[in-house]
Structure formats: C-alpha cells, structure tokens
Design a protein around this motif. Structure first.
Motif, PDB file in Angstrom:
ATOM      1  N   PHE A   1      -3.799   4.834   2.467  1.00  0.00           N
ATOM      2  CA  PHE A   1      -3.982   4.262   1.136  1.00  0.00           C
ATOM      3  C   PHE A   1      -5.367   4.590   0.601  1.00  0.00           C
ATOM      4  CE2 PHE A   1      -5.597   0.862  -1.558  1.00  0.00           C
ATOM      5  CZ  PHE A   1      -4.619   0.776  -2.535  1.00  0.00           C
TER       6      PHE A   1
ATOM      7  N   VAL B   1      -4.917   6.988  -2.472  1.00  0.00           N
ATOM      8  CA  VAL B   1      -4.985   6.218  -3.723  1.00  0.00           C
ATOM      9  C   VAL B   1      -6.417   6.123  -4.249  1.00  0.00           C
ATOM     10  CG1 VAL B   1      -4.541   3.992  -4.823  1.00  0.00           C
ATOM     11  CG2 VAL B   1      -2.922   4.906  -3.136  1.00  0.00           C
TER      12      VAL B   1
ATOM     13  N   GLN C   1       0.822  -1.206   0.000  1.00  0.00           N
ATOM     14  CA  GLN C   1       0.000   0.000   0.000  1.00  0.00           C
ATOM     15  C   GLN C   1       0.860   1.262   0.000  1.00  0.00           C
ATOM     16  OE1 GLN C   1      -4.105  -0.444   2.216  1.00  0.00           O
ATOM     17  NE2 GLN C   1      -2.572  -1.524   3.415  1.00  0.00           N
TER      18      GLN C   1
ATOM     19  N   LEU D   1       2.068   1.817  -3.469  1.00  0.00           N
ATOM     20  CA  LEU D   1       0.992   2.313  -4.324  1.00  0.00           C
ATOM     21  C   LEU D   1       0.655   3.770  -4.022  1.00  0.00           C
ATOM     22  CD1 LEU D   1      -1.359  -0.814  -4.326  1.00  0.00           C
ATOM     23  CD2 LEU D   1       0.098   0.008  -6.196  1.00  0.00           C
ATOM     24  N   ILE D   2       0.799   4.186  -2.773  1.00  0.00           N
ATOM     25  CA  ILE D   2       0.593   5.594  -2.418  1.00  0.00           C
ATOM     26  C   ILE D   2       1.600   6.470  -3.144  1.00  0.00           C
ATOM     27  CG2 ILE D   2       0.822   7.282  -0.543  1.00  0.00           C
ATOM     28  CD1 ILE D   2      -0.341   5.128   1.342  1.00  0.00           C
TER      29      ILE D   2
ATOM     30  N   ALA E   1       0.794   6.584  -6.882  1.00  0.00           N
ATOM     31  CA  ALA E   1      -0.378   7.427  -7.161  1.00  0.00           C
ATOM     32  C   ALA E   1      -0.011   8.902  -7.134  1.00  0.00           C
ATOM     33  CB  ALA E   1      -1.486   7.130  -6.155  1.00  0.00           C
TER      34      ALA E   1
END
Length: 223
Positions: free
Chosen positions: A153, A157, A91, A94-95, A98
């Motif tokens: 997250f 995201v 996560q 992915l943060i 993004a």
C-alpha cells in the motif's frame, strides 16, 4: 528517533533521491543534455545535471513527508477499523483503485502512439515490480507476513499520490518528467520503508548510552 539519527535519515534519503534522479535524467532526458555535450559546454552540462539532482532532492523531501503521513494514517486506520485484517482489505482495495486511476485516467487518455503505450506500460511495471520486491524484502527483514499488504500500500498508493505532481502536468515535455520522477520516489520510499527500523534501533541504543553516561556522572558527583 533522535534528532541526530533523523538528520542522518533525512540526509541519506535526500542523497538517494538526488543521485537516482541525476543518473536517470542522463538516460531519460539525454536530449536535454546532448546539445551541451556536443558543443563542449561542460559548465552548462554540469549546471543542468545539478538542477536534476536538486529536483531529485526535492522529490525525496516530498517522499519523506508522504512516509511520515502514512505512518500516522496507518495507526489511525488500525484504531478506526479495530482490526489489522480489515485495514489490510481496505488497503488492497485502495491499491486497486490507485492503479486503475493511473492507468484509466492518466495513461490511456494520453497514449496516442505505440511508443506511449510502451513507455506507460514499462512505468506501471516498474512501479508494481519495485513495490512487490520492496514489500517482500520488508517481510523477509521483519519475519512478519502481515506487513506485506501495508508495504505494498505504501509503495504503490503513497508513491502514486506523490507522483501526482508529474501526472497532473500538461507541459509538452511532461511525459519525460512522468518517467523520470518515478525513480527517485520509488528509491527513496523503498529506503524509508526498509531502513527506518534500523535508525530507530540506533536511536534506542543512543538513548541507552546517554542514560548510562548520565548515571555515571551522577554517581561521580555523589561520590
């Protein structure tokens, strides 16, 4: 969650989205409202404001769909990675992706003037700052430090994915909508993240009361 509490949850989230978008539209898109005010066309002004409120309600519906999609994703991901710690690292990655995506592929190519840089910088600060504040509030409410990454997250995201509707636009006025639509999304997502447990608790209490009433009726019938 019971149907009644889900309807309440949906209504409050929609109301938040509509009110927040309506209020911020008067600030961010004042140039849209100003001619109606100057001409004293209050009917047109109210109609335009109603449209902005409706737009906020629409964004709240998108945010609610994103929230329940995230809840499903979270459970599936934990089962796949078989470790909450590993899922938290994913996560975090992915943060970062993004935020880099929004800054490098949306904001930087579109930033032609100093005003653009200021506006985009403020929007990123609002997104990240609002997300951090909500995540720490979630930790304080639950007393569980491990929810911090999941909350960040979701707020960063998932909000960014929902924000894509505006980010992908190419209309001449799109920057105004990019700025405007962030606020109802953040507000609704913060509400959902922080308040869902209370609605679930109320649903559990409602179930218990219903079960008690059923038992009482059954006892009266048997008597």
């Amino acid at each position: 969650m019971t149907i009644r509490n889900w309807i309440k949850f949906f209504f409050v989230a929609s109301l938040i989205g509509g009110v927040v978008n309506g209020v911020f539209s008067l600030i961010i898109r004042w140039n849209f409202f100003q001619p109606y005010v100057a001409a004293g066309e209050w009917g047109e002004f109210l109609a335009a404001l109603a449209w902005m409120v409706f737009l906020g309600i629409t964004m709240s519906v998108i945010a609610q769909a994103g929230f329940f999609a995230y809840l499903t994703l979270h459970q599936v991901a934990v089962n796949i990675f078989r470790s909450l710690t590993l899922w938290n690292w994913v996560q975090l990655l992915l943060i970062v992706i993004a935020l880099v995506d929004v800054i490098a592929f949306r904001f930087i190519p579109e930033a032609d003037t100093a005003k653009d840089w200021i506006v985009y910088s403020v929007l990123i600060l609002v997104l990240v700052g609002g997300s951090i504040a909500t995540a720490f509030k979630k930790v304080k409410m639950t007393g569980k430090k491990h929810v911090l990454i999941s909350a960040l997250f979701f707020m960063i995201v998932i909000t960014t994915l929902e924000w894509t509707i505006a980010l992908m636009g190419r209309d001449a006025k799109i920057d105004e909508y990019v700025a405007l639509l962030l606020f109802p999304l953040l507000a609704v997502n913060a509400f959902q993240l922080l308040m869902l447990p209370k609605y679930n608790e109320q649903s559990e209490r409602d179930r218990k009361r219903l079960e008690e009433r059923r038992k009482a009726r059954k006892q009266q019938t048997n008597a």
